[in-house]
Design an enzyme around this catalytic site. Structure first.
Site: not given
Length: 323
Positions: A33-35, A37
């Site tokens: 997920g957004s980790v 990023k």
């Protein structure tokens, strides 16, 4: 197991669809997920595609061909730079950035952060996770890589898979200045007469593919995730301690556009997203890093960040820190 139990109880355990005997820390594989990023931002900085002053505009979606990839914030984030994009976890910023970087370069940086490979943990059956590339897809799917898949991969979806241990190692390296250390459980074996019969010596796996200046940009943004207005990790705040971290939501299944609008509680449990939060503290001189994933827990900021906060508080209390 401490006591006896029946064959029926054992069969119930091993056949349980929730797999209660699985060591999820090293065997559970989830979309980051957004980790992820953190990786995409690092690749953008490292390849010179963006710098600290680069800005773009998020209007709530990114159009590629006939498809619009939506941001979690429907109205968009407006004008945004890499710091604000990490703090508020803007999807559109990373859609655009990932598309420019390309999947193979993203994969190279992800490997540099220790993803897609075993860390050499002491316990058996550690999983590799998965970091996709053009070559991987041709080899495993017998299909070419499509541009739209890079969009999803850039925010930690698509074929990306990581273990909680890999996420802990990643955020540890960000915290400590860029070194990936081999993780251990056992530090020393000491006899009753205090003779050390075995000692584990620290071992460097690799250094992050990131300059000190770029790492500083990432670290300051992760501090903002918790401390700044609009930061998605604000529930990890601890009075008197600067906690830094990154939230993430890991999709279990790809929802249809109309289903995405449904309230989370009406989605069957097994289809709900997993909730991520990785953190380190304190910002100035980190002594602890934490990786939390709650299966089918929804959003990392709401579910996992408060748990990380309590873990960090407990650690500080046990070690009388700060003195």
């Amino acid at each position: 197991f401490a006591g006896k139990f029946s064959k029926a109880t054992w069969e119930e355990l091993i056949n349980n669809e929730l797999h209660p005997l699985q060591n999820r820390a090293i065997q559970g594989q989830y979309a980051p997920g957004s980790v992820y990023k953190i990786v995409t931002a690092s690749a953008g900085l490292g390849e010179g595609i963006i710098d600290e002053n680069f800005t773009t505009v998020c209007k709530g979606g990114f159009k590629l061909g006939r498809r619009v990839y939506r941001c979690w914030k429907k109205r968009g984030h407006g004008k945004i730079n890499v710091h604000k994009a990490l703090v508020q976890s803007c999807d559109v910023f990373f859609y655009k950035l990932g598309y420019k970087i390309g999947i193979d370069t993203l994969a190279r940086y992800a490997y540099g952060f220790g993803l897609g490979q075993k860390a050499g943990f002491e316990l058996p059956e550690e999983k590799d996770g998965l970091i996709p590339s053009q070559t991987w897809k041709i080899k495993n799917k017998n299909e070419p890589w499509f541009p739209g898949e890079t969009i999803s991969a850039s925010i930690g979806q698509s074929y990306n898979l990581v273990t909680p241990l890999q996420m802990a190692n990643l955020i540890s390296a960000v915290a400590n200045g860029g070194i990936l250390w081999k993780p251990y459980i056992l530090k020393n074996i000491v006899t009753n007469d205090e003779t050390v019969t075995k000692k584990t010596n620290p071992q460097i796996l690799k250094k992050l593919p990131l300059s000190e200046d770029h790492l500083d940009i990432i670290r300051r943004a992760l501090s903002g995730v918790v401390a700044e207005k609009g930061g998605t990790g604000y529930r990890a705040r601890i009075p008197g301690v600067k906690v830094s971290g990154k939230t993430g939501t890991s999709q279990v299944i790809q929802m249809k556009s109309d289903e995405e609008l449904e309230k989370e509680q009406v989605i069957p449990y097994q289809f709900r997203d997993h909730a991520w939060f990785v953190a380190f503290a304190p910002f100035e001189n980190p002594v602890i890093a934490v990786s939390v994933i709650i299966e089918h827990g929804g959003h990392g900021g709401a579910t996992s960040a408060p748990i990380a906060r309590e873990i960090i508080k407990k650690y500080f209390k046990a070690h009388n820190y700060p003195n």
